[in-house]
Write an enzyme that holds these catalytic residues in place. Structure first.
Site, PDB file in Angstrom:
ATOM      1  N   ASP A  16       0.860  -1.167   0.000  1.00  0.00           N
ATOM      2  CA  ASP A  16       0.000   0.000   0.000  1.00  0.00           C
ATOM      3  C   ASP A  16       0.913   1.239   0.000  1.00  0.00           C
ATOM      4  O   ASP A  16       2.112   1.135   0.299  1.00  0.00           O
ATOM      5  CB  ASP A  16      -0.886  -0.033   1.246  1.00  0.00           C
ATOM      6  CG  ASP A  16      -1.693   1.239   1.426  1.00  0.00           C
ATOM      7  OD1 ASP A  16      -2.356   1.659   0.470  1.00  0.00           O
ATOM      8  OD2 ASP A  16      -1.628   1.811   2.534  1.00  0.00           O
ATOM      9  N   ASP A  18      -0.183   5.153   0.947  1.00  0.00           N
ATOM     10  CA  ASP A  18      -0.437   6.099   2.041  1.00  0.00           C
ATOM     11  C   ASP A  18      -0.432   5.387   3.388  1.00  0.00           C
ATOM     12  O   ASP A  18      -1.159   4.413   3.583  1.00  0.00           O
ATOM     13  CB  ASP A  18      -1.788   6.788   1.844  1.00  0.00           C
ATOM     14  CG  ASP A  18      -1.819   7.593   0.556  1.00  0.00           C
ATOM     15  OD1 ASP A  18      -1.125   8.607   0.479  1.00  0.00           O
ATOM     16  OD2 ASP A  18      -2.543   7.191  -0.373  1.00  0.00           O
ATOM     17  N   SER A  51      -2.831   0.259  -4.231  1.00  0.00           N
ATOM     18  CA  SER A  51      -3.355   1.448  -3.557  1.00  0.00           C
ATOM     19  C   SER A  51      -4.757   1.787  -4.038  1.00  0.00           C
ATOM     20  O   SER A  51      -5.183   1.366  -5.116  1.00  0.00           O
ATOM     21  CB  SER A  51      -2.419   2.641  -3.836  1.00  0.00           C
ATOM     22  OG  SER A  51      -2.963   3.852  -3.375  1.00  0.00           O
ATOM     23  N   GLY A  52      -5.459   2.559  -3.239  1.00  0.00           N
ATOM     24  CA  GLY A  52      -6.738   3.097  -3.670  1.00  0.00           C
ATOM     25  C   GLY A  52      -6.576   4.306  -4.574  1.00  0.00           C
ATOM     26  O   GLY A  52      -7.545   4.795  -5.152  1.00  0.00           O
TER      27      GLY A  52
END
Length: 280
Positions: A16, A18, A51-52
């Site tokens: 990921d 953040d 990641s989003g």
């Protein structure tokens, strides 16, 4: 923290961004990471950015070598293997319109429509300040007059709600849009509305099957609720020290926080024996 004894067992590492890979100022130790990446390459291990966030934002974190990496972006809605697109979600128009209609009932929702070509903010519904903040995470972002008139392949929605109401809105989306979209959140007022079954783990599975890699040969690092599926999917899973308890429970191990370069610490140890000086 327990280290993997045999790096030959690890063929994919997914991280990921953040709260996990980058520090709070959005930096990471580039020279150190490049050295680790070289060691991973020596033993045939792939690095995946999961990641989003938008693909165009993620690749800008690796400006000189993003074509060497794989990406599971938009919480699994966009998957790319180096220069080749592997998968892109395609939210049906009826679902897109239903989400727009529900969100319009709640003026405090600041919504972002995420398409394959760009992300979009709707005029008169969000401020310029929100647009400018969103542009930090969506490097392709446009103003539009009406979400329903956007001509793009829609990957997901990314509504922002008051932080203290994050899980209240999460439950509302589950109740009103269940079956059409699947809410996921890393907390702090950020919610993603994604195509059901389309999450980070689904993206990793697409890449693993493409590369002939078993889940037991995968390692993952994360800190948020939207990382839980991939932490459960991978045989070697690490929650960051800064992660909430539900994320730590989903992982096998806990590593130092993102501010302490926890991911790089683990990977450095994991692939230490791949250093040229260790070759006979």
């Amino acid at each position: 923290m327990k280290a993997v004894k045999d790096i030959k067992d690890i063929k994919m590492v997914a991280v990921d961004v953040d709260g996990t890979f980058v520090r709070s100022d959005y930096t990471y130790d580039v020279p150190r990471f490049k050295r680790i990446l070289e060691r991973m390459d020596r033993v045939g291990c792939r690095f995946v950015v999961a990641s989003g966030n938008q693909y165009y934002q993620l690749r800008d974190l690796f400006p000189e070598y993003y074509d060497e990496l794989a990406f599971v972006a938009e919480n699994g809605a966009f998957v790319k293997d180096r220069t080749e697109l592997v998968f892109a979600a395609d939210m049906p128009k009826e679902t897109v319109d239903a989400v727009i209609d529900v969100c319009r009932e709640y003026p405090e929702i600041s919504n972002v429509l995420c398409g394959m070509e760009s992300a979009y903010c709707q005029r008169r519904t969000v401020s310029q300040e929100f647009f400018d903040l969103t542009a930090i995470y969506y490097h392709r972002l446009k103003w539009v007059d009406d979400f329903k008139q956007v001509k793009d392949r829609i990957l997901k929605f990314a509504p922002t709600v008051p932080e203290e109401k994050t899980y209240e809105y999460y439950d509302m989306f589950c109740e009103r849009l269940g079956g059409l979209v699947e809410p996921t959140t890393s907390g702090h007022g950020s919610i993603d509305l994604i195509v059901p079954g389309c999450h980070k783990a689904s993206g990793l599975k697409r890449l693993a099957e493409r590369w002939g890699i078993a889940p037991e040969q995968c390692a993952a690092f994360g800190d948020g609720g939207n990382d839980i599926e991939m932490l459960q999917y991978c045989g070697h899973s690490y929650a960051m020290a800064n992660a909430p308890e539900n994320v730590k429970k989903a992982a096998k191990y806990v590593c130092p926080s993102n501010e302490e370069d926890g991911v790089l610490d683990v990977l450095e140890k994991m692939f230490a024996q791949a250093h040229p000086d260790n070759e006979k």
